[in-house]
Design an enzyme around this catalytic site. Structure first.
Site, PDB file in Angstrom:
ATOM      1  N   GLU A   1     -13.064 -13.408  58.673  1.00  0.00           N
ATOM      2  CA  GLU A   1     -12.504 -12.228  59.204  1.00  0.00           C
ATOM      3  C   GLU A   1     -11.257 -11.896  58.131  1.00  0.00           C
ATOM      4  O   GLU A   1      -9.951 -12.173  57.796  1.00  0.00           O
ATOM      5  CB  GLU A   1     -11.529 -13.005  60.311  1.00  0.00           C
ATOM      6  CG  GLU A   1     -10.811 -11.566  60.870  1.00  0.00           C
ATOM      7  CD  GLU A   1     -11.712  -9.876  60.826  1.00  0.00           C
ATOM      8  OE1 GLU A   1     -12.638 -10.666  61.769  1.00  0.00           O
ATOM      9  OE2 GLU A   1     -11.037  -8.809  60.915  1.00  0.00           O
TER      10      GLU A   1
ATOM     11  N   THR B   1     -11.798  -1.310  75.764  1.00  0.00           N
ATOM     12  CA  THR B   1     -11.524  -1.179  77.614  1.00  0.00           C
ATOM     13  C   THR B   1     -11.680  -2.199  78.917  1.00  0.00           C
ATOM     14  O   THR B   1     -11.911  -2.569  79.811  1.00  0.00           O
ATOM     15  CB  THR B   1     -11.997   0.192  77.534  1.00  0.00           C
ATOM     16  OG1 THR B   1     -11.844   1.091  76.493  1.00  0.00           O
ATOM     17  CG2 THR B   1     -11.488   0.429  78.474  1.00  0.00           C
TER      18      THR B   1
ATOM     19  N   ALA C   1     -15.458  -1.877  79.983  1.00  0.00           N
ATOM     20  CA  ALA C   1     -16.372  -1.907  80.108  1.00  0.00           C
ATOM     21  C   ALA C   1     -17.466  -2.247  79.933  1.00  0.00           C
ATOM     22  O   ALA C   1     -18.316  -2.228  78.679  1.00  0.00           O
ATOM     23  CB  ALA C   1     -16.756   0.461  80.205  1.00  0.00           C
TER      24      ALA C   1
ATOM     25  N   HIS D   1     -19.042   3.736  69.240  1.00  0.00           N
ATOM     26  CA  HIS D   1     -20.342   2.884  69.351  1.00  0.00           C
ATOM     27  C   HIS D   1     -21.143   3.270  68.475  1.00  0.00           C
ATOM     28  O   HIS D   1     -22.311   3.963  68.943  1.00  0.00           O
ATOM     29  CB  HIS D   1     -20.509   2.755  71.162  1.00  0.00           C
ATOM     30  CG  HIS D   1     -19.158   2.459  71.790  1.00  0.00           C
ATOM     31  ND1 HIS D   1     -19.288   2.713  73.258  1.00  0.00           N
ATOM     32  CD2 HIS D   1     -18.462   1.725  71.435  1.00  0.00           C
ATOM     33  CE1 HIS D   1     -18.124   2.736  73.831  1.00  0.00           C
ATOM     34  NE2 HIS D   1     -17.650   1.662  73.156  1.00  0.00           N
TER      35      HIS D   1
ATOM     36  N   ASN E   1     -23.324  -4.304  67.066  1.00  0.00           N
ATOM     37  CA  ASN E   1     -23.587  -3.000  67.927  1.00  0.00           C
ATOM     38  C   ASN E   1     -25.075  -1.924  66.513  1.00  0.00           C
ATOM     39  O   ASN E   1     -26.233  -1.460  67.629  1.00  0.00           O
ATOM     40  CB  ASN E   1     -22.979  -1.948  68.166  1.00  0.00           C
ATOM     41  CG  ASN E   1     -22.098  -2.230  69.030  1.00  0.00           C
ATOM     42  OD1 ASN E   1     -22.218  -2.941  69.938  1.00  0.00           O
ATOM     43  ND2 ASN E   1     -20.679  -1.767  69.409  1.00  0.00           N
TER      44      ASN E   1
ATOM     45  N   THR F   1     -21.251  -3.163  73.586  1.00  0.00           N
ATOM     46  CA  THR F   1     -20.659  -5.076  73.642  1.00  0.00           C
ATOM     47  C   THR F   1     -21.771  -5.891  74.424  1.00  0.00           C
ATOM     48  O   THR F   1     -22.002  -6.582  73.971  1.00  0.00           O
ATOM     49  CB  THR F   1     -19.279  -4.745  74.183  1.00  0.00           C
ATOM     50  OG1 THR F   1     -18.840  -3.758  73.674  1.00  0.00           O
ATOM     51  CG2 THR F   1     -19.209  -5.890  73.415  1.00  0.00           C
TER      52      THR F   1
HETATM   53  C1  LIG Z   1     -10.644   1.143  71.653  1.00  0.00           C
HETATM   54  C2  LIG Z   1     -11.818   0.416  72.207  1.00  0.00           C
HETATM   55  C3  LIG Z   1     -11.969   0.755  73.346  1.00  0.00           C
HETATM   56  C4  LIG Z   1     -13.447   0.479  73.465  1.00  0.00           C
HETATM   57  N1  LIG Z   1     -14.169   0.175  74.459  1.00  0.00           N
HETATM   58  C5  LIG Z   1     -15.576  -0.207  75.258  1.00  0.00           C
HETATM   59  C6  LIG Z   1     -15.670  -0.308  76.240  1.00  0.00           C
HETATM   60  O1  LIG Z   1     -15.325  -0.209  77.137  1.00  0.00           O
HETATM   61  N2  LIG Z   1     -17.034  -1.180  76.639  1.00  0.00           N
HETATM   62  C7  LIG Z   1     -17.715  -1.549  74.981  1.00  0.00           C
HETATM   63  O2  LIG Z   1     -19.349  -2.164  75.501  1.00  0.00           O
HETATM   64  N3  LIG Z   1     -17.394  -1.624  73.939  1.00  0.00           N
HETATM   65  C8  LIG Z   1     -15.656  -0.741  74.303  1.00  0.00           C
HETATM   66  N4  LIG Z   1     -15.793  -0.880  72.205  1.00  0.00           N
HETATM   67  C9  LIG Z   1     -16.365  -1.276  71.120  1.00  0.00           C
HETATM   68  C10 LIG Z   1     -16.389  -3.063  71.590  1.00  0.00           C
HETATM   69  O3  LIG Z   1     -15.545  -3.415  71.268  1.00  0.00           O
HETATM   70  C11 LIG Z   1     -17.080  -3.310  70.060  1.00  0.00           C
HETATM   71  O4  LIG Z   1     -19.106  -2.888  70.944  1.00  0.00           O
HETATM   72  C12 LIG Z   1     -17.699  -4.912  69.653  1.00  0.00           C
HETATM   73  O5  LIG Z   1     -16.385  -4.854  69.845  1.00  0.00           O
HETATM   74  C13 LIG Z   1     -18.656  -5.157  69.164  1.00  0.00           C
HETATM   75  O6  LIG Z   1     -18.294  -6.629  69.028  1.00  0.00           O
HETATM   76  P1  LIG Z   1     -19.056  -6.953  67.003  1.00  0.00           P
HETATM   77  O7  LIG Z   1     -18.333  -8.486  66.934  1.00  0.00           O
HETATM   78  O8  LIG Z   1     -19.944  -6.606  66.780  1.00  0.00           O
HETATM   79  O9  LIG Z   1     -17.478  -6.679  66.109  1.00  0.00           O
HETATM   80  P2  LIG Z   1     -15.961  -6.420  65.760  1.00  0.00           P
HETATM   81  O10 LIG Z   1     -15.317  -6.376  67.130  1.00  0.00           O
HETATM   82  O11 LIG Z   1     -15.979  -4.754  65.401  1.00  0.00           O
HETATM   83  O12 LIG Z   1     -15.808  -7.094  65.030  1.00  0.00           O
HETATM   84  C14 LIG Z   1     -16.147  -6.982  63.721  1.00  0.00           C
HETATM   85  C15 LIG Z   1     -14.650  -6.894  62.508  1.00  0.00           C
HETATM   86  O13 LIG Z   1     -15.424  -8.020  61.191  1.00  0.00           O
HETATM   87  C16 LIG Z   1     -14.884  -7.830  60.151  1.00  0.00           C
HETATM   88  N5  LIG Z   1     -15.263  -7.475  59.099  1.00  0.00           N
HETATM   89  C17 LIG Z   1     -15.801  -6.118  58.956  1.00  0.00           C
HETATM   90  N6  LIG Z   1     -16.074  -6.254  57.406  1.00  0.00           N
HETATM   91  C18 LIG Z   1     -15.387  -7.509  57.216  1.00  0.00           C
HETATM   92  C19 LIG Z   1     -15.815  -8.103  55.806  1.00  0.00           C
HETATM   93  N7  LIG Z   1     -16.612  -7.562  54.624  1.00  0.00           N
HETATM   94  N8  LIG Z   1     -15.644  -9.908  55.337  1.00  0.00           N
HETATM   95  C20 LIG Z   1     -14.997 -10.195  56.584  1.00  0.00           C
HETATM   96  N9  LIG Z   1     -14.900  -9.372  58.062  1.00  0.00           N
HETATM   97  C21 LIG Z   1     -15.277  -8.375  57.866  1.00  0.00           C
HETATM   98  C22 LIG Z   1     -13.904  -6.499  61.058  1.00  0.00           C
HETATM   99  O14 LIG Z   1     -12.541  -6.494  60.028  1.00  0.00           O
HETATM  100  C23 LIG Z   1     -14.173  -7.310  62.621  1.00  0.00           C
HETATM  101  O15 LIG Z   1     -12.864  -7.931  63.033  1.00  0.00           O
HETATM  102  C24 LIG Z   1     -14.542  -0.484  72.458  1.00  0.00           C
HETATM  103  C25 LIG Z   1     -14.026  -0.458  70.929  1.00  0.00           C
HETATM  104  C26 LIG Z   1     -12.426   0.011  70.925  1.00  0.00           C
HETATM  105  C27 LIG Z   1     -11.789  -0.141  69.697  1.00  0.00           C
END
Ligand SMILES: Cc1cc2nc3c(=O)[nH]c(=O)nc-3n(C[C@H](O)[C@H](O)[C@H](O)COP(=O)(O)OP(=O)(O)OC[C@H]3O[C@@H](n4cnc5c(N)ncnc54)[C@H](O)[C@@H]3O)c2cc1C
Length: 501
Positions: free
Chosen positions: A34, A121, A123, A433, A467, A479
């Site tokens: 990470e 959040t 949801a 998103h 996503n 999510t």
């Molecule tokens: C304020 C906020 C509110 C939200 N509310 C909602 C909600 O209510 N409902 C919902 O469905 N979704 C919501 N979301 C979106 C939701 O958080 C994301 O859809 C979800 O976290 C995506 O998960 P993921 O594992 O795909 O990616 P992420 O959670 O984005 O994690 C990806 C990780 O990869 C890491 N990364 C990137 N590039 C590299 C690299 N080259 N080397 C190492 N690490 C790297 C990043 O640092 C990050 O930590 C919200 C997001 C935010 C910020």
């Protein structure tokens, strides 16, 4: 020989792979890297559970990436709302508009252990009808979604003991019932506590089930620079320790890229894996947001007006329902204080009936020209290819906006009156998103990057998550859908690893 899996990114989807592989393949070893730091304990916990406001603020700041240190990426003020869809603290802007395009000025991500799952959040609506990738059987969707709900601790609130939310639900139901449109409490990822409060799910609840037997290693502040290949096959990655700058090559049997919808395609590009669909078909859900000052007769007075309120536990949803003429996802939240600053002298200030923030999330129809491009000669703060974004709404979305405005105006009139300057279309990227950039597909026909089990076409050993895989026009929080797709991909990988053992 012990199979070794490298997972890049520690958000909910990367964590889903770690959890399921370690639970179901007895001898697998998993290394998760990470780029961001640990900001909460237990690792990946939702910041909303941090009791001390100063510690909460520090955790958010620490998630805003390295670019904020140089002042390159700030959080725009004035247009942001802490709430259902558009909360922005804890994130940092990513990418710049491509020449000649309005781009996505509010495109952002979080860089911390737990990813955006530390800031979300919670949801968790489920996709329905055309929001689901059509080449996955409905029975499979149901199965994957059920596992995803259990991994994220999804809870369906009843609004018992939340009279303001219940009253608003009734009003909105009465308004839309004649049209056959469903109005209901929104499921949220959270665990109800004995005192009636909720403990919000972060990525911690997914990681919590990882067996504690030494097979899982998490390296924070470690950037994946590129994926290594031997012929076509992915065989590991180059990793950089961001504290020392030291780089090393790490070998793995399988690499899972779960680095969000903007940075997973960036890594593919940086690795020389550049299929035709890479970065294309970028969508989000364009957002029509308004704040309504609620009429005094609509909601009962709060028993303890000075007491704390967590409005997010009382989100009312009108799900996507094309059949009944509501092809958008709407979410409404009651709050005793306005979720946006109101101008001096506004007659809506200190409204005794409180406020409802209402967001209508629309579909964005996938088009190849809405896309990310990557600039090797204009790199980002980590030296990875700079991300440029070309993105525009078309007549299709504008027509949906016009129709959604009518539904939203009806909801607003049922509750009260829009405050100054509302409703408004939020800047592109506000949804947080982003979808489609590494979309999955049924066949390798140039319109997808990976197959229906998230495996990159033509690159054995390389799996994607997040996503960016969602190929449909999707109007709601993604999510749960992405975690369901990760469940599907991880299940296929479990079989592969067991057979290879
Ligand atoms: C304020 C906020 C509110 C939200 N509310 C909602 C909600 O209510 N409902 C919902 O469905 N979704 C919501 N979301 C979106 C939701 O958080 C994301 O859809 C979800 O976290 C995506 O998960 P993921 O594992 O795909 O990616 P992420 O959670 O984005 O994690 C990806 C990780 O990869 C890491 N990364 C990137 N590039 C590299 C690299 N080259 N080397 C190492 N690490 C790297 C990043 O640092 C990050 O930590 C919200 C997001 C935010 C910020």
């Amino acid at each position: 020989m012990t199979p070794r899996v490298l997972i890049v990114g520690s958000g909910p989807t990367g964590a889903t792979y770690a959890r399921l592989l370690l639970e179901q393949v007895p001898d697998v070893e998993v290394l998760m890297v990470e780029a961001g730091p640990v900001v909460t304990r237990p690792i990946g916990m939702n910041v909303k559970n941090v009791p001390d406001p100063e510690e909460q603020a520090a955790a958010r700041l620490a998630s805003q990436g390295r670019s904020h240190e140089s002042g390159v990426s700030g959080i725009p003020g004035g247009v942001v709302v802490e709430g259902t869809i558009t909360a922005r603290q804890g994130t940092h802007l990513i990418g710049r508009a491509a020449d000649g395009s309005p781009g996505m000025p509010a495109a952002a991500g979080a860089t911390c252990v737990g990813g955006q799952g530390v800031h979300w959040t919670c949801a968790t609506p489920a996709p329905t009808g055309p929001e689901r990738a059509p080449f996955i059987e409905d029975a499979d969707w149901e199965q994957h979604l059920a596992v995803a709900e259990s991994l994220l601790h999804v809870h369906r609130p009843s609004f018992d003991g939340a009279p303001q939310a219940a009253a608003i639900l009734e009003r909105i139901r009465d308004e839309f019932a004649p049209d056959g449109i469903t109005v209901r409490p929104l499921p949220v990822a959270a665990d109800p506590q004995a005192d009636g409060s909720l403990r919000w799910s972060g990525t911690d609840v997914v990681l919590d089930g990882v067996p504690d037997d030494g097979r899982f290693t998490l390296r924070a502040e470690t950037l994946c620079v590129r994926v290594l290949r031997d012929g076509d096959r992915a065989v590991g990655a180059v990793l950089r320790d961001l504290r020392t700058g030291a780089e090393e090559e790490v070998r793995a049997d399988v690499v899972v890229l779960a680095a969000d919808a903007l940075r997973t395609p960036q890594l593919l590009w940086a690795s020389g894996i550049r299929p035709e669909a890479l970065g294309r078909y970028l969508t989000e859900h364009p957002l029509l947001f308004g704040v309504v000052a609620v009429r005094g007769d609509v909601v009962p007075p709060r028993e303890d007006p000075a007491g704390p309120v967590d409005p997010i536990r009382a989100i009312i949803a009108i799900p996507f329902d094309e059949e009944h003429g509501h092809p958008y996802s709407a979410q409404m939240m009651f709050s005793p204080v306005s979720p946006v600053p109101l101008p001096e002298g506004s007659r809506f200030r200190d409204n005794p009936g409180g406020y409802v923030g209402m967001g209508w999330g629309l579909r964005k129809w996938p088009r190849p020209e809405d896309r990310l491009t990557f600039e090797d000669d204009a790199p980002d703060e980590n030296g990875l290819p700079g991300i440029r974004i070309a993105y525009e709404l078309t007549d299709l979305e504008e027509a949906d906006f016009e129709r959604a405005r009518k539904h939203q105006a009806r909801a607003a009139a049922a509750l009260g009156e829009f405050v100054d300057g509302m409703p408004r279309v939020m800047p592109a990227g506000s949804s947080l998103h982003y979808m489609g950039t590494v979309r999955m597909g049924e066949t390798d026909d140039g319109t997808s990057v990976c197959d229906a089990w998230s495996r990159v076409w033509g690159v054995p050993g390389l799996v994607l998550a997040g996503n960016g895989l969602i190929p449909t026009a999707n109007s709601m929080n993604p999510t749960l859908t992405s975690v369901a797709l990760a469940v599907r991909g991880a299940t296929a990988l479990v079989t592969e690893l067991r057979e290879g053992a």
